[in-house]
Design a protein around this motif. Structure first.
Motif, mmCIF file in Angstrom:
data_model
loop_
_atom_site.group_PDB
_atom_site.id
_atom_site.type_symbol
_atom_site.label_atom_id
_atom_site.label_comp_id
_atom_site.label_asym_id
_atom_site.label_seq_id
_atom_site.Cartn_x
_atom_site.Cartn_y
_atom_site.Cartn_z
ATOM 1 N N VAL A 57 9.351 -15.473 -15.582
ATOM 2 C CA VAL A 57 10.450 -14.813 -14.875
ATOM 3 C C VAL A 57 10.140 -13.329 -14.644
ATOM 4 O O VAL A 57 10.368 -12.792 -13.553
ATOM 5 C CB VAL A 57 11.773 -14.986 -15.658
ATOM 6 C CG1 VAL A 57 12.902 -14.221 -14.987
ATOM 7 C CG2 VAL A 57 12.133 -16.466 -15.764
ATOM 8 N N THR A 113 9.971 -11.439 -10.973
ATOM 9 C CA THR A 113 10.855 -10.310 -10.607
ATOM 10 C C THR A 113 10.029 -9.042 -10.349
ATOM 11 O O THR A 113 10.352 -8.280 -9.436
ATOM 12 C CB THR A 113 11.925 -10.041 -11.689
ATOM 13 O OG1 THR A 113 11.284 -9.912 -12.945
ATOM 14 C CG2 THR A 113 12.947 -11.154 -11.748
ATOM 15 N N ARG A 137 10.159 -6.969 -6.840
ATOM 16 C CA ARG A 137 10.516 -5.540 -6.810
ATOM 17 C C ARG A 137 9.422 -4.705 -6.172
ATOM 18 O O ARG A 137 9.701 -3.714 -5.494
ATOM 19 C CB ARG A 137 10.776 -5.029 -8.221
ATOM 20 C CG ARG A 137 12.074 -5.569 -8.791
ATOM 21 C CD ARG A 137 12.172 -5.223 -10.229
ATOM 22 N NE ARG A 137 13.093 -4.127 -10.464
ATOM 23 C CZ ARG A 137 13.632 -3.887 -11.654
ATOM 24 N NH1 ARG A 137 13.322 -4.655 -12.681
ATOM 25 N NH2 ARG A 137 14.461 -2.890 -11.814
ATOM 26 N N VAL A 162 14.655 -18.223 -13.133
ATOM 27 C CA VAL A 162 14.203 -17.288 -12.094
ATOM 28 C C VAL A 162 15.366 -16.871 -11.176
ATOM 29 O O VAL A 162 15.504 -15.694 -10.833
ATOM 30 C CB VAL A 162 13.038 -17.913 -11.279
ATOM 31 C CG1 VAL A 162 12.867 -17.228 -9.941
ATOM 32 C CG2 VAL A 162 11.751 -17.834 -12.077
ATOM 33 N N ALA A 180 17.675 -14.315 -12.833
ATOM 34 C CA ALA A 180 17.085 -12.973 -12.902
ATOM 35 C C ALA A 180 17.106 -12.289 -11.541
ATOM 36 O O ALA A 180 17.427 -11.097 -11.439
ATOM 37 C CB ALA A 180 15.652 -13.066 -13.429
ATOM 38 N N LEU A 181 16.803 -13.047 -10.483
ATOM 39 C CA LEU A 181 16.786 -12.450 -9.143
ATOM 40 C C LEU A 181 18.188 -12.046 -8.710
ATOM 41 O O LEU A 181 18.401 -10.972 -8.137
ATOM 42 C CB LEU A 181 16.164 -13.421 -8.141
ATOM 43 C CG LEU A 181 14.655 -13.641 -8.338
ATOM 44 C CD1 LEU A 181 14.175 -14.846 -7.527
ATOM 45 C CD2 LEU A 181 13.860 -12.399 -7.939
ATOM 46 N N LEU A 184 19.222 -8.865 -9.942
ATOM 47 C CA LEU A 184 18.651 -7.725 -9.207
ATOM 48 C C LEU A 184 19.247 -7.606 -7.808
ATOM 49 O O LEU A 184 18.860 -6.726 -7.039
ATOM 50 C CB LEU A 184 17.133 -7.899 -9.065
ATOM 51 C CG LEU A 184 16.286 -7.898 -10.330
ATOM 52 C CD1 LEU A 184 14.834 -8.226 -9.990
ATOM 53 C CD2 LEU A 184 16.381 -6.532 -11.007
#
Ligand code: AMP
Ligand code: GLY
Length: 410
Positions: free
Chosen positions: A51, A55, A59, A78, A81-82, A85
């Motif tokens: 993960v 990320t 980024r 995943v 986590a995305l 963001l």
């Protein structure tokens, strides 16, 4: 918009091929990709179940949409986590991906919601299931509870066979009653509010003709499924899909992405065999061939919770996909053999999606996995699509491969 696709199989080639057709697509990156994907996207080396690595890549680049192909990254979190963001990601969160990640989770959910599925019992370990399997009425179905890459299920005709399957499992197990009937795959997209019904498909899971040989990830597909009538599909939506999505939403873990239901069409109506939280492979290859809409718009709208704005339309034609696999698959495939004349196949008007392929030092296409190519054709009916797919596959020169001759016939 710059897009990252995770995965490197035939499914991801089909997704990348369709994403590339959208005017909205800018840079298209695929991790890890394969030799076929390299023709439509930039392939990067990335551990997609890590993960933090995913990320960090997103980024460091200007990725506006992440499309997750396989289940591994979904179960690893995943998408969670995305989203954290603020990056739109197509697929379910880890909690919702438990529908595929844990068969026991799904069975419990079905029992609580009254969803038609085979009777079952969960066990914490293979050892604790031993007595139950030894005396279970036959056939008995033995399943590893967690992700097993399509290899964790045995339909045992004898109690000894059931016990042998149990001996191969490390971890929790689910024992099920055996259902019988034709199988069909149903796909829906949902953003947690809107449900968009996609075309159905029929997979051919056994390695050899006439449904013989070991189970595989899928040796070929027909879409739509010749067995799933509109009435049966609607029944499955009402009795299986909707109560599942309702239960997940009520648990505070709404499902988003594509939900793939494996159904058994029994005399009592459709029953759920299993859920997958991703597109099927090779089902996606057939589906992408039939999709007339803009895939970027559809997946982005789904990821952003505005699926009602995205229209998908479908070719009325039938798609047939035939998988060309490396000798030895689904056991240890023989890799490194050279494949020629793929262009001659494509010249007939089919799409040849790559799965396990790479280029050798001389630039030649070579086999690099179990399932290697997925030859996908459209036709006015299944007969026409089959004829075209098989005419094309016969153009390919490859001594290290085999394929089923009866996709769409059984
Ligand atoms: P799965 O990996 O869950 O898709 O299972 C692989 C295959 O095993 C399915 O496509 C079915 O053919 C078969 N299968 C799984 N569960 C059952 C069941 N309860 N009864 C009969 N066949 C099953
Ligand atoms: N073709 C079966 C699967 O993708 O699970």
């Amino acid at each position: 918009m710059d897009i990252l696709v995770l995965g490197g199989g035939g499914r991801e080639h089909a997704l990348c091929w369709k994403l590339r057709q959208s005017e909205r697509t800018g840079r298209l990156v695929c991790a890890p990709g394969n030799a076929g994907i390299a023709a439509v996207a930039e392939c990067v080396d990335l551990d997609i179940t890590d993960v933090a690595a995913v990320t960090a890549f997103v980024r460091a680049n200007t990725i506006g949409l992440v499309v997750v192909g396989p289940e591994g990254p979904l179960v690893a979190g995943v998408v969670d986590a995305l989203r954290g963001l603020g990056i739109p990601a197509f697929g379910p969160t880890a909690a919702a991906a438990q529908l595929e990640g844990s068969k026991g989770f799904t069975k419990d959910l079905c029992r609580a919601a009254g969803i038609p599925t085979a009777g079952y019992r969960r066990f914490k370990s293979a050892a604790s299931a031993h007595h139950y399997v030894a005396v279970h009425p036959l056939p008995v179905v033995v399943k590893a509870d967690g992700l097993a890459g399509g290899k964790g299920v045995t339909v045992a005709e004898t109690n000894e066979e059931g016990l042998a399957a149990l001996a191969d499992i490390d971890g929790p197990v689910v024992i099920e009653q055996c259902l019988s009937g034709p199988e069909a795959s149903l796909f829906v997209l949902t953003d947690g509010k809107t449900i968009s019904i996609w075309p159905s498909a029929q997979d051919h899971k056994r390695a050899f003709d006439d449904d013989t040989g070991p189970n595989t990830g899928g040796m070929g597909v027909v879409s739509p499924s010749p067995r799933l009538t509109d009435a049966l599909r609607d029944q499955a939506i009402e009795t299986i899909i909707k109560p599942t999505l309702k239960a997940l939403a009520e648990a505070g873990t709404p499902y988003t992405g594509v939900l793939y239901a494996g159904l058994m069409l029994t005399p009592q109506g459709p029953q759920l065999i299993e859920y997958n939280c991703r597109f099927g492979d090779p089902e996606a290859q057939a589906l992408m061939l039939r999709l007339d809409g803009d895939l970027v718009e559809i997946l982005l709208a789904c990821a952003e919770g505005r699926l009602h704005e995205a229209a998908a339309s479908w070719s009325a034609e039938t798609a047939v996909t035939v998988v060309y696999a490396a000798m030895g698959y689904p056991g240890a495939p023989i890799t490194g053999t050279v494949i020629d004349e793929v262009e001659a196949a494509e010249a007939l008007g089919v799409q040849v999606f790559h799965a396990g392929t790479r280029r050798n030092a001389a630039g030649k296409l070579v086999a690099a996995g179990g399932r290697v190519l997925a030859i996908s054709a459209l036709g006015h009916d299944v007969g026409e699509a089959r004829s075209l797919a098989y005419a094309a596959i016969r153009k390919i020169r490859w001594h290290g491969g085999f394929y089923r001759r009866d996709i769409g016939r059984v």
